[in-house]
Design a protein around this motif. Structure first.
Motif, mmCIF file in Angstrom:
data_model
loop_
_atom_site.group_PDB
_atom_site.id
_atom_site.type_symbol
_atom_site.label_atom_id
_atom_site.label_comp_id
_atom_site.label_asym_id
_atom_site.label_seq_id
_atom_site.Cartn_x
_atom_site.Cartn_y
_atom_site.Cartn_z
ATOM 1 N N LEU B 135 0.683 -0.944 -0.028
ATOM 2 C CA LEU B 135 0.103 -0.130 -0.006
ATOM 3 C C LEU B 135 0.794 1.023 -0.011
ATOM 4 N N PHE B 136 0.650 2.290 -0.970
ATOM 5 C CA PHE B 136 1.496 3.471 -1.204
ATOM 6 C C PHE B 136 0.475 4.619 -0.613
ATOM 7 N N PRO B 137 0.873 5.393 0.179
ATOM 8 C CA PRO B 137 0.436 6.750 0.278
ATOM 9 C C PRO B 137 0.532 7.549 -0.903
ATOM 10 N N LEU B 138 -0.296 8.317 -1.310
ATOM 11 C CA LEU B 138 -0.275 8.864 -2.806
ATOM 12 C C LEU B 138 0.896 9.785 -2.923
ATOM 13 N N ALA B 139 1.724 10.342 -1.756
ATOM 14 C CA ALA B 139 2.736 11.047 -1.885
ATOM 15 C C ALA B 139 4.053 10.131 -2.216
ATOM 16 N N ASP B 140 3.788 8.844 -1.969
ATOM 17 C CA ASP B 140 5.084 8.049 -2.022
ATOM 18 C C ASP B 140 4.762 6.926 -3.357
ATOM 19 N N ILE B 141 4.042 7.226 -4.273
ATOM 20 C CA ILE B 141 4.074 6.485 -5.460
ATOM 21 C C ILE B 141 5.401 6.364 -6.300
ATOM 22 N N PRO B 142 5.983 5.087 -6.393
ATOM 23 C CA PRO B 142 7.106 5.216 -7.226
ATOM 24 C C PRO B 142 6.885 5.447 -8.754
ATOM 25 N N TRP B 143 6.956 6.676 -8.791
ATOM 26 C CA TRP B 143 6.745 7.135 -10.229
ATOM 27 C C TRP B 143 7.765 6.725 -11.351
ATOM 28 N N GLN B 144 9.062 6.545 -10.997
ATOM 29 C CA GLN B 144 10.087 6.060 -11.698
ATOM 30 C C GLN B 144 10.235 4.597 -12.016
ATOM 31 N N GLU B 145 9.152 4.006 -11.210
ATOM 32 C CA GLU B 145 9.471 2.357 -11.471
ATOM 33 C C GLU B 145 7.850 1.931 -11.730
ATOM 34 N N LEU B 146 7.218 2.697 -12.507
ATOM 35 C CA LEU B 146 5.748 2.120 -12.764
ATOM 36 C C LEU B 146 6.090 1.290 -14.016
ATOM 37 N N ALA B 147 5.039 0.358 -14.328
ATOM 38 C CA ALA B 147 5.282 -0.661 -15.433
ATOM 39 C C ALA B 147 4.780 -0.050 -16.820
ATOM 40 N N PHE B 148 3.997 0.430 -16.772
ATOM 41 C CA PHE B 148 3.184 0.906 -18.032
ATOM 42 C C PHE B 148 2.535 2.499 -18.164
ATOM 43 N N PRO B 149 2.596 2.618 -19.397
ATOM 44 C CA PRO B 149 1.994 4.178 -19.363
ATOM 45 C C PRO B 149 0.605 4.336 -19.186
ATOM 46 N N THR B 150 -0.274 3.263 -19.221
ATOM 47 C CA THR B 150 -1.623 3.288 -18.646
ATOM 48 C C THR B 150 -1.754 3.445 -17.321
ATOM 49 N N ILE B 151 -0.691 2.627 -16.407
ATOM 50 C CA ILE B 151 -0.728 2.781 -15.059
ATOM 51 C C ILE B 151 -0.285 4.388 -14.522
ATOM 52 N N ARG B 152 0.847 4.782 -15.269
ATOM 53 C CA ARG B 152 1.158 6.242 -14.858
ATOM 54 C C ARG B 152 -0.140 7.177 -15.136
ATOM 55 N N GLU B 153 -0.844 7.018 -16.202
ATOM 56 C CA GLU B 153 -1.741 8.160 -16.594
ATOM 57 C C GLU B 153 -2.790 7.758 -15.751
ATOM 58 N N THR B 154 -3.255 6.550 -15.110
ATOM 59 C CA THR B 154 -4.388 6.533 -14.182
ATOM 60 C C THR B 154 -4.114 6.920 -12.940
ATOM 61 N N LEU B 155 -2.960 6.606 -12.497
ATOM 62 C CA LEU B 155 -2.372 6.943 -11.079
ATOM 63 C C LEU B 155 -2.263 8.732 -10.897
ATOM 64 N N GLU B 156 -1.751 9.201 -12.249
ATOM 65 C CA GLU B 156 -1.635 10.490 -12.214
ATOM 66 C C GLU B 156 -2.913 11.240 -11.839
ATOM 67 N N ARG B 157 -3.879 10.777 -12.740
ATOM 68 C CA ARG B 157 -5.340 11.323 -12.667
ATOM 69 C C ARG B 157 -5.790 11.176 -11.310
ATOM 70 N N PHE B 158 -5.644 9.866 -10.743
ATOM 71 C CA PHE B 158 -6.152 9.541 -9.322
ATOM 72 C C PHE B 158 -5.658 10.400 -8.388
ATOM 73 N N VAL B 159 -4.419 10.720 -8.503
ATOM 74 C CA VAL B 159 -4.001 11.826 -7.328
ATOM 75 C C VAL B 159 -4.279 13.232 -7.518
ATOM 76 N N ARG B 160 -4.655 13.720 -8.778
ATOM 77 C CA ARG B 160 -5.217 15.029 -9.112
ATOM 78 C C ARG B 160 -6.534 14.757 -8.555
ATOM 79 N N ASP B 161 -7.442 13.863 -8.956
ATOM 80 C CA ASP B 161 -8.663 13.809 -8.790
ATOM 81 C C ASP B 161 -8.955 13.724 -6.946
#
Lengths: 180, 180
Positions: B135-161
């Motif tokens: 479980l990651f707090p939203l401030a600690d998501i491992p942005w440099q170690e994400l597997a796929f663009p769709t994961i990054r896009e979804t998590l970026e939106r989730f943090v903003r929303d």
């Protein structure tokens, strides 16, 4: 599936090691042939409060009315597929507004997606896979002659939502076939 | 594809009569082998404001972090596929809230769908296809170690929303791959 599409030898239908589902497996080249659901994408094309339907010139459900829709192709998006199918079946150009229904049809391994759309200039025609194309006022939709359950579900919601002016996304499951 | 899966004879890659796309066609039994995009379904599983990620134990992107997701199977719905993948990869049971992102990845013929979800009781584990789950707090998501663009896009939106508390459906297209 009878033969391996990679090496041409006969396949067997069994659960591969480390899996939990039956797959077509080639014991010669060790290929596993996965099968997955297909997406059908289409639109609810509107012009002056009327909805554009097509009468099918092909089976299944030859002669019945449908929203323009068809199988999404490789290399395209669902939106592009919906626009292309509307062009092919109803010779109509549309502006897409948003995803409106996503209906699972698990007994035939399909997911149907319909986007709300507006005809760009009111022109349309009869595509090769259609016998007819026609704008229907919502009060005159041919409910007894619709081709598929996902068409009926989408149009029923569209008629109801038009009364309120709110068109939320609906995700649902269809587990029946149309009667004769 | 080299051989007809129906009759085992070699296929050719050409545009069938009445079509406008290249298909694998069998000139022996006249089968046309259509290929269509596949759906990848997953969840954004949340517990106490933290999001559950899995570290991949398989290629592609072995060792990188992902939201639990995988190929939708025949006979299931997208929601069922998302719940199943979360169970398999993170040993977690979730309640699904709604479709959150639908991201086309046309260069690999995939459509990725992520549903917002809540862990039922906060328990989770490391599934067979995962090296770790956390479980990651939203401030600690491992942005440099994400597997796929769709994961990054979804998590970026989730943090903003999460800042606004509104989570509208986002439909988009991904036309890049992750760097090394």
């Amino acid at each position: 599936m009878n033969y391996c599409s990679h090496c041409g030898n006969p396949v067997t239908h069994r659960i591969p090691e480390g899996d939990n589902r039956h797959r077509y497996v080639c014991d010669h080249c060790n290929s596993i042939h996965y099968e997955n659901p297909r997406i059908v994408a289409g639109t609810v094309p509107v012009w002056n409060g009327q909805v554009l339907l097509c009468r099918r010139a092909i089976e299944p459900r030859h002669g019945y009315w449908t929203l323009p829709a068809g199988f999404m192709e490789n290399t395209e998006t669902t939106v592009e597929a919906a626009i292309r199918e509307t062009r092919e079946e109803a010779l109509a150009e549309v502006e897409v507004d948003g995803l409106y229904t996503m209906l699972h049809v698990p007994h035939i391994d399909q997911v149907h997606m319909f986007f709300r759309a507006r005809l760009k200039d009111g022109t349309f025609g009869v595509g090769e896979e259609s016998l007819d194309a026609q704008l229907f006022p919502l009060a005159d939709i041919p409910w007894q002659e619709l081709a598929f359950p996902t068409i009926r579900e989408t149009l029923e919601r569209f008629v109801r939502d038009t009364e309120t002016g709110e068109f939320p996304l609906h995700i649902g499951d269809i587990r029946y076939r149309m009667g004769k």
